[in-house]
Design an enzyme around this catalytic site. Structure first.
Site: not given
Ligand code: PGA
Length: 250
Positions: A10-12, A97, A169, A210
């Site tokens: 997930n490169w956001k 998300h 998450e 993380s």
């Protein structure tokens, strides 16, 4: 159901357009070779989806989006629909998300609409669920997760054979360097698995928050974890390579 472990990058909004393309073009061969055994899903920002689909054409690397509209089409300025994502070759899409829930007011009802749109467009939703630090401290995790899952359950039951991913998450673990301890994760993941079995949801369950090369082994060995959703470590190829390689060799 896909049996390869899932590793989702997930490169956001972190990589620029050119950085996204460069990452994929430079590591295309390595990613494609590993993707035979590990289901690698690269999730860039919207503008990079189509060019990256071209880079990975005829390759087992999968493409994912980070969000989609709740509607199918219409006068919704700034939105991108699930059918549009499908047309450019998107296989997966992250929904719910915590950054979208917390910063953009996305509700459980919005998530359900998005999941509906994605399944109609034959895109696999990656549904993110997780509790805040306060809810964690108050020991409310399971009831929060239950509400989040209940809100998508009715939609999911309308698409019984679709593929589906649930990403646990914990919000306090995202981008903080803190990751959930093994015992805690064990309990939560088992609970999610039981929920899915009871609700007849054929979901892959992944963990996010993380994830790093240093903790991948302790996370991925927990029963029923089918992969990981990686944020910051996915921007650094050396780290991402180690995470993918762990799954490749275990
Ligand atoms: P992180 O992000 O790996 O940087 O904690 C995970 C995520 O937000 O999905």
């Amino acid at each position: 159901m896909n049996t390869r472990p899932l590793v989702i990058a997930n490169w956001k909004m972190q990589f620029s357009f050119s950085q996204s393309l460069q990452f994929c073009a430079s590591h295309k061969q390595w990613l494609a070779a590993k993707a035979e055994m590990v289901n690698i899903v690269v999730c860039p920002s919207f503008p990079a989806l189509h060019p990256i689909a071209q880079i990975f054409k005829n390759s087992p690397v999968s493409l994912g989006a980070q969000n989609c509209a709740t509607q199918h089409d219409g006068p919704f300025t700034g939105e991108v629909s699930a059918p549009m994502l499908a047309q450019v070759g998107t296989h997966y899409c992250i929904v719910g998300h915590s950054e979208r829930r917390q910063l953009f007011g996305e509700t459980n009802a919005d998530v359900a609409h998005k999941v509906d749109q994605l399944l109609q467009a034959s895109i696999t939703p990656i549904i993110c669920i997780g509790e805040t630090q306060q809810q964690y401290q108050d020991k409310n995790t399971l009831s929060v997760l239950e509400q989040q899952l209940d809100s998508v359950r009715a939609v999911l039951s309308r698409y019984p054979n679709s593929s589906l991913c649930i990403a646990y998450e914990p919000i306090w673990a995202i981008g903080t360097g803190l990751s959930a301890d093994t015992q805690y994760l064990h309990t939560v993941i088992s609970w999610i698995k039981e929920y899915c079995v009871a609700a007849k949801l054929p979901a892959e369950i992944v963990y996010g928050g993380s994830v790093q090369p240093s903790n991948i082994a302790s996370i991925a060995e927990i029963p029923h974890i089918g992969g990981v959703l990686v944020g910051s470590a996915s921007l650094d190829f050396q780290k991402f390579e180690k995470i993918v390689s762990w799954f490749h060799t275990h």
